[in-house]
Enzyme design. Structure first.
Site, PDB file in Angstrom:
ATOM      1  CG  ASP A 190      -5.342   9.006   6.410  1.00 15.51           C
ATOM      2  OD1 ASP A 190      -4.462   9.688   6.858  1.00 15.51           O
ATOM      3  OD2 ASP A 190      -5.579   9.390   6.064  1.00 15.51           O
TER       4      ASP A 190
ATOM      5  CD  GLU B  55      -3.098   1.187   0.311  1.00 18.98           C
ATOM      6  OE1 GLU B  55      -2.282   1.843  -0.308  1.00 18.98           O
ATOM      7  OE2 GLU B  55      -4.211   1.080   0.533  1.00 18.98           O
ATOM      8  CG  ASP B  56      -1.231   4.920  -1.479  1.00 20.73           C
ATOM      9  OD1 ASP B  56      -1.871   3.950  -0.296  1.00 20.73           O
ATOM     10  OD2 ASP B  56      -1.685   5.168  -1.808  1.00 20.73           O
TER      11      ASP B  56
ATOM     12  NE  ARG C  25      -3.120   8.414  -9.385  1.00 19.10           N
ATOM     13  CZ  ARG C  25      -2.963   7.916  -8.212  1.00 19.10           C
ATOM     14  NH1 ARG C  25      -2.603   7.297  -7.441  1.00 19.10           N
ATOM     15  NH2 ARG C  25      -5.032   7.995  -7.638  1.00 19.10           N
TER      16      ARG C  25
ATOM     17  CG  PHE D 148      -3.090  15.395   1.055  1.00 19.21           C
ATOM     18  CD1 PHE D 148      -4.693  14.436   1.243  1.00 19.21           C
ATOM     19  CD2 PHE D 148      -2.771  15.656   0.170  1.00 19.21           C
ATOM     20  CE1 PHE D 148      -4.819  13.674   0.493  1.00 19.21           C
ATOM     21  CE2 PHE D 148      -3.921  14.758  -0.929  1.00 19.21           C
ATOM     22  CZ  PHE D 148      -4.563  13.596  -0.879  1.00 19.21           C
TER      23      PHE D 148
HETATM   24  P1  5GP Z   1      -7.354   4.893   4.743  1.00 17.90           P
HETATM   25  O1  5GP Z   1      -7.885   6.546   5.639  1.00 17.90           O
HETATM   26  O2  5GP Z   1      -8.269   4.162   4.655  1.00 17.90           O
HETATM   27  O3  5GP Z   1      -6.257   4.674   5.409  1.00 17.90           O
HETATM   28  O4  5GP Z   1      -6.072   5.592   3.571  1.00 17.90           O
HETATM   29  C1  5GP Z   1      -6.917   5.444   1.974  1.00 17.90           C
HETATM   30  C2  5GP Z   1      -6.372   6.169   1.031  1.00 17.90           C
HETATM   31  O5  5GP Z   1      -7.091   7.568   1.518  1.00 17.90           O
HETATM   32  C3  5GP Z   1      -4.551   5.912   0.289  1.00 17.90           C
HETATM   33  O6  5GP Z   1      -4.492   4.580   0.413  1.00 17.90           O
HETATM   34  C4  5GP Z   1      -4.473   7.451   0.137  1.00 17.90           C
HETATM   35  O7  5GP Z   1      -4.772   6.294  -1.108  1.00 17.90           O
HETATM   36  C5  5GP Z   1      -5.165   8.633   0.554  1.00 17.90           C
HETATM   37  N1  5GP Z   1      -4.533   8.638   1.627  1.00 17.90           N
HETATM   38  C6  5GP Z   1      -4.970   8.773   2.459  1.00 17.90           C
HETATM   39  N2  5GP Z   1      -3.816   9.465   2.965  1.00 17.90           N
HETATM   40  C7  5GP Z   1      -3.214  10.302   1.707  1.00 17.90           C
HETATM   41  C8  5GP Z   1      -2.482  11.503   1.982  1.00 17.90           C
HETATM   42  O8  5GP Z   1      -1.981  12.383   2.659  1.00 17.90           O
HETATM   43  N3  5GP Z   1      -2.137  11.417   0.773  1.00 17.90           N
HETATM   44  C9  5GP Z   1      -2.554  11.527  -0.481  1.00 17.90           C
HETATM   45  N4  5GP Z   1      -2.573  11.538  -1.845  1.00 17.90           N
HETATM   46  N5  5GP Z   1      -3.385  10.275   0.112  1.00 17.90           N
HETATM   47  C10 5GP Z   1      -3.969  10.195   0.454  1.00 17.90           C
HETATM   48 MG    MG Z   2      -5.776   9.263  -3.704  1.00 13.12          MG
HETATM   49 MG    MG Z   3      -3.649   3.523  -1.535  1.00 13.85          MG
END
Ligand code: 5GP
Ligand code: MG
Ligand code: MG
Length: 179
Positions: free
Chosen positions: A102, A98-99, A164, A151
């Protein structure tokens, strides 16, 4: 594009070093296992591409795409599988790539869905970890960098599908969000 960046948080060199280290660790940990890397599109593509090259044991790769509804800054918590895996998970030691972790909502959902398919094991490797924002009790098994509650974009991560292709991880200028 570069003019939109307020500051660089993690440089190309720092990413390269950490990802290579992680590749070595995973190679050791999965030496006697049946590793399948599952990349979550699109944010993890650059991380996946570099990580798989840093792994020197047999590894399969597959891709899936999930959508958390919307292209904005916040996760809604509702996750939809847009593209599913091709490979049946039975018999594999699955490592989700995963990237960013969050709120954790996306990965918690993905974990549940993939566990129902009875892999040998299921772990998570994330490039970035933003622990301050966690809404569920979920930890990454492998994380390269911890980032503050900002962010971030670049190295696969987008804002409205842009940035990206930046080779580093950075923070956008506030005026970009309010345009
Ligand atoms: P989650 O909040 O479910 O852990 O994250 C869901 C998705 O939100 C991540 O896989 C990512 O694609 C996007 N995301 C969450 N935080 C960030 C951030 O700081 N920057 C970006 N570009 N995407 C984010
Ligand atoms: Mg995104
Ligand atoms: Mg992701």
């Amino acid at each position: 594009m570069k003019d939109d960046i307020l500051k660089v948080l993690i440089t190309e060199e720092e990413i390269a070093t950490k990802v290579k280290q992680l590749g070595k660790t995973i190679s050791k940990d999965y030496e006697d296992k049946n590793l399948l890397l599952v990349s979550v599109l699109k944010g993890s593509v650059l991380f996946m591409a570099d990580l798989m090259r840093a792994i020197d044991i047999h590894a399969r790769v597959d891709f899936m795409s999930v959508s958390s509804y919307g292209s904005g800054v916040k996760t809604s918590g509702v996750v939809k599988i847009v593209k599913d895996l091709d490979i049946n998970l039975a018999g594999y030691d699955v490592l989700i790539v995963e990237d960013i972790l969050d709120s954790g909502l996306t990965l918690q959902y993905l974990k549940e869905v993939l566990l129902q398919r009875k892999p040998n094991s299921l772990k998570i490797a994330t490039l970035l970890d933003k622990p301050e924002r966690r809404m569920v009790d979920l930890k990454a098994d492998y994380a390269c960098f911890t980032v503050p509650d900002e962010f971030v974009v670049g190295y696969g991560l987008d804002f409205a599908e842009k940035y990206r292709n930046l080779p580093y991880v950075g923070v956008l200028k506030p005026e970009i969000y309010t345009k």
